[in-house]
Design an enzyme around this catalytic site. Structure first.
Site, PDB file in Angstrom:
ATOM      1  N   HIS A   1       0.851  -1.206   0.000  1.00  0.00           N
ATOM      2  CA  HIS A   1       0.000   0.000   0.000  1.00  0.00           C
ATOM      3  C   HIS A   1       0.881   1.249   0.000  1.00  0.00           C
ATOM      4  CE1 HIS A   1      -3.706  -2.370   0.816  1.00  0.00           C
ATOM      5  NE2 HIS A   1      -2.780  -3.214   1.230  1.00  0.00           N
TER       6      HIS A   1
ATOM      7  N   HIS B   1      -1.819   3.404  -5.335  1.00  0.00           N
ATOM      8  CA  HIS B   1      -2.023   1.961  -5.217  1.00  0.00           C
ATOM      9  C   HIS B   1      -3.493   1.624  -5.085  1.00  0.00           C
ATOM     10  CE1 HIS B   1      -2.195   2.957  -0.870  1.00  0.00           C
ATOM     11  NE2 HIS B   1      -2.965   1.891  -0.780  1.00  0.00           N
TER      12      HIS B   1
ATOM     13  N   HIS C   1      -8.038  -6.729   1.728  1.00  0.00           N
ATOM     14  CA  HIS C   1      -7.238  -5.839   2.591  1.00  0.00           C
ATOM     15  C   HIS C   1      -7.920  -5.612   3.944  1.00  0.00           C
ATOM     16  CE1 HIS C   1      -4.860  -2.523   4.014  1.00  0.00           C
ATOM     17  NE2 HIS C   1      -5.682  -1.566   3.655  1.00  0.00           N
TER      18      HIS C   1
HETATM   19 MN    MN Z   1      -4.207   0.823   0.784  1.00  0.00          MN
END
Ligand code: MN
Length: 260
Positions: free
Chosen positions: A69, A73, A79
């Site tokens: 990250h 990005h 995530h």
């Molecule tokens: Mn991120």
């Protein structure tokens, strides 16, 4: 002539403008800093392996070191805890990585108030003027924050109370995730959530709701000022890291070229 060939011709004739929305990636690229006790990712860096010298007389090459990250990005659903059973960055759907973009410009508001939060009514008002956000679109929030993209201190804008950067309300995050047929959201700041989002309920609502609803986020965009409110096509190209929760990505916009 096929559609792709028509497009190739249009690019060659400069009837399509290609705009890079990516912050160049280096050891100086501003990155998120989590407070104690949380662990931070490593910044991007290049490690020289050879440079036309004894370890490689005819070539130069590096190892790269980076967190997922870092810089411009993409956040994949996996995530966040709410998306833990969702897609990793290698599984993102191609038709959503090449998708229309709309740009909501709230630079004035964010300039007046670094903690500006986009709410549902802002999006509705925008839609009254520009039409509904198209299906599958990227919703890009322009705040002027890209002017700080090479200034670590200003980009994070932290004081003793924490970071102050613009973002979205909890209600807007939930609405975008649950009710809008979008691919995801792109921002100019270091993360898709506002600087103050750690204190919201739920904490980091954009991550919580969007990634939990199979939607994607892109951060640290720049040059959104060069895009029209509607009509751009985004090409988002993250590395297909198997099991990855995100990846630095090259993000390009294609827009009709209108003579001045
Ligand atoms: Mn991120």
């Amino acid at each position: 002539m096929g559609i792709v060939q028509q497009f190739v011709t249009a690019v060659a004739q400069h009837r399509v403008r290609l705009i890079d929305l990516t912050n160049p990636l280096s050891a100086d690229t501003p990155t998120l800093v989590l407070p104690e006790p949380f662990a931070n990712l490593v910044d991007f860096s290049l490690e020289r392996v050879s440079a036309y010298d004894a370890p490689g007389p005819f070539w130069k090459h590096h190892n790269i070191h980076t967190g997922e990250h870092i810089g411009t990005h993409i956040d994949a659903p996996v995530h966040w805890a709410t998306g833990r059973d969702g897609k990793d960055v290698s599984q993102l759907e191609l038709h959503r990585l090449v998708a229309p973009a709309v740009v909501l410009d709230f630079t004035e508001e964010a300039t007046r108030d670094a903690d500006f939060l986009l709410d549902i009514h802002h999006v509705r008002t925008w839609e009254e003027r520009h039409g509904p956000v198209p299906a599958n679109a990227w919703l890009l929030l322009r705040t002027g924050w890209d002017q700080y993209a090479r200034d670590r201190k200003m980009f994070l804008n932290a004081d003793e109370h924490g970071p102050h950067t613009p973002g979205f309300t909890v209600e807007c995050a939930r609405w975008l995730a649950e009710e809008k047929d979008i691919t995801g959201v792109g921002v100019e700041t270091v993360g898709i959530d506002a600087g103050a989002a750690g204190g919201m309920e739920p904490p980091f609502p954009m991550h919580h709701f969007l990634l939990g609803h199979d939607k994607y986020g892109i951060t640290s965009l720049q040059n959104l000022a060069q895009l029209p409110p509607t009509g751009a096509l985004l090409v988002v190209a993250p590395l297909p890291i198997v099991g990855g929760t995100g990846s630095p990505a090259r993000v390009l916009a294609l827009v009709d070229h209108h003579e001045q």
